[in-house]
Structure formats: structure tokens, C-alpha cells
Scaffold this motif. Structure first.
Motif, PDB file in Angstrom:
ATOM      1  N   PHE A 116       0.820  -1.205   0.000  1.00 56.46           N
ATOM      2  CA  PHE A 116       0.000   0.000   0.000  1.00 56.46           C
ATOM      3  C   PHE A 116       0.849   1.248   0.000  1.00 56.46           C
ATOM      4  CE2 PHE A 116      -2.402  -3.217   2.356  1.00 56.46           C
ATOM      5  CZ  PHE A 116      -3.521  -3.274   1.561  1.00 56.46           C
ATOM      6  N   ARG A 118      -1.000   4.090   0.768  1.00 60.19           N
ATOM      7  CA  ARG A 118      -1.739   4.666   1.890  1.00 60.19           C
ATOM      8  C   ARG A 118      -3.032   3.880   2.065  1.00 60.19           C
ATOM      9  NH1 ARG A 118      -3.408  10.989   2.603  1.00 60.19           N
ATOM     10  NH2 ARG A 118      -3.937  10.813   4.789  1.00 60.19           N
ATOM     11  N   ARG A 119      -3.477   3.736   3.320  1.00 58.61           N
ATOM     12  CA  ARG A 119      -4.704   2.984   3.581  1.00 58.61           C
ATOM     13  C   ARG A 119      -5.428   3.596   4.764  1.00 58.61           C
ATOM     14  NH1 ARG A 119      -4.268  -3.268   4.826  1.00 58.61           N
ATOM     15  NH2 ARG A 119      -3.222  -2.513   6.697  1.00 58.61           N
ATOM     16  N   THR A 121      -9.121   2.914   7.215  1.00 60.90           N
ATOM     17  CA  THR A 121     -10.249   2.053   7.525  1.00 60.90           C
ATOM     18  C   THR A 121     -11.290   2.866   8.263  1.00 60.90           C
ATOM     19  OG1 THR A 121      -8.781   0.149   7.700  1.00 60.90           O
ATOM     20  CG2 THR A 121     -10.946  -0.061   8.695  1.00 60.90           C
ATOM     21  N   GLU A 129     -12.876  -0.110   3.839  1.00 61.63           N
ATOM     22  CA  GLU A 129     -11.428   0.029   3.758  1.00 61.63           C
ATOM     23  C   GLU A 129     -11.097   0.662   2.418  1.00 61.63           C
ATOM     24  OE1 GLU A 129      -7.496  -2.579   4.811  1.00 61.63           O
ATOM     25  OE2 GLU A 129      -9.355  -3.618   4.376  1.00 61.63           O
ATOM     26  N   ALA A 131      -7.909   2.081   0.078  1.00 58.89           N
ATOM     27  CA  ALA A 131      -6.450   2.003  -0.017  1.00 58.89           C
ATOM     28  C   ALA A 131      -5.975   2.414  -1.399  1.00 58.89           C
ATOM     29  CB  ALA A 131      -5.983   0.573   0.267  1.00 58.89           C
ATOM     30  N   VAL A 133      -3.359   1.163  -3.628  1.00 52.02           N
ATOM     31  CA  VAL A 133      -2.529  -0.023  -3.773  1.00 52.02           C
ATOM     32  C   VAL A 133      -1.398   0.301  -4.727  1.00 52.02           C
ATOM     33  CG1 VAL A 133      -2.493  -2.445  -4.480  1.00 52.02           C
ATOM     34  CG2 VAL A 133      -4.516  -1.497  -3.361  1.00 52.02           C
TER      35      VAL A 133
END
Length: 166
Positions: A116, A118-119, A121, A129, A131, A133
Motif C-alpha cells: 500500500f 496509503r490505507r 479504515t 477500507e 487504499a 494499492v
């Protein structure tokens, strides 16, 4: 891109369809069978407040086969209520050269096994969620010519622009 089964709510798909038209992008929805496809397209037409171009549909009971046909995905939405189908779609997704934004509905920590950028939740409605990827063939932030990439961020409160070199 979305994956729907018969009877699912389509509000998010309508939103994606509107956004794809504004961005001059393709919107593809994978459906399980022709019954689901016709119900989906009819619901899009009935629930849209303005006339829309209908999204492309791919009929496939196994999303991994359909995902192999689609190259360069930039934005993917999967519903984790259908865990096996969503996992198969994620495993077989071929993202664009800059990676992709992936949204998993109804599942927290659904995006495992990927790198990732950035992610985040969000613990709402079963969990969402979101993200960015990373592309599989990342080269540590350098472009093909060996130059660094620049990332800019504008602070919404102060209006300051932050520039980072990676």
C-alpha cells in the motif's frame, strides 16, 4: 468497476457511473448471470435522476476470469459480503502503472497481501477500507529516467501547499 450479485443495492454503482462520465472513464460492472445483468441495467435507468450512459457489463460467475480480461484498473470497488468472489477479484486485478484506489465495503482488513501507498479504515456500515494499492512493478519512486516524483498536498484549513520529493 463493481461486482454485483442479484438483489444488491446499486446506489454506489450509480454514483460510480456518474463519476465515470465526469472523468471520461470506463465503468465496468461484473454480474453473475443475464438475469442479474438485466435487473441491474433496469435499476440504473429507473433510479438515475438524469439520463446516463449505461455501464459496460461482463457476465461471469467467476470474477477471476473476468478480471483477467480487464487491464489497467485505476479504481475498484468490491463488496466483502461475497468474500470468496471479492478475494478472487482482488487477487486477479491488473492495476494501472501507478497503482489503483481500492474500496472494500463490508469488510475491515480485507486488503491483505498487497503493498500500500496509503490505507484508511472507516468503521461504518460493516466497515469500509480504502487504499491506494501500489503498482506491482514499483521502482522506489523513481520514474523511468531516474528522476524523482513530486507529491503535492494542499492543507484544506490553511491553504498551504506541501511538496514532497520521493
Amino acid at each position: 468497476m463493481t461486482y454485483l450479485s442479484y438483489g444488491d443495492a446499486i446506489a454506489s454503482s450509480i454514483g460510480l457511473n456518474v463519476a465515470s462520465q465526469h472523468a471520461n472513464a470506463r465503468h465496468i460492472c461484473i454480474v453473475q448471470n443475464s438475469r442479474t445483468e438485466s435487473a441491474y441495467l433496469q435499476a440504473i435507468q429507473e433510479l438515475s435522476s438524469s439520463p446516463l450512459n449505461l455501464p459496460e457489463t461482463i457476465i461471469s460467475e467467476e470474477p477471476e476470469n473476468a478480471m483477467r480480461e480487464i487491464q489497467g484498473i485505476d479504481f475498484l470497488v468490491v463488496d466483502w459480503r461475497h468474500k470468496e468472489l471479492a478475494a478472487a477479484a482482488l487477487r486477479n486485478a491488473t492495476f494501472g502503472s501507478r497503482g489503483a484506489v481500492v474500496v472494500c465495503r463490508n469488510g475491515i482488513r480485507a486488503l491483505r497481501g498487497r503493498e500500500f501507498v496509503r490505507r484508511v479504515t472507516l468503521p461504518v456500515t460493516g466497515g469500509i477500507e480504502i487504499a491506494h494499492v501500489a503498482a506491482r512493478n514499483r521502482n522506489s519512486g523513481k520514474t523511468e529516467k531516474g528522476k524523482r516524483r513530486w507529491i503535492t498536498h494542499v492543507d484544506q484549513r490553511s491553504g498551504e501547499e506541501h511538496v514532497f520529493s520521493i
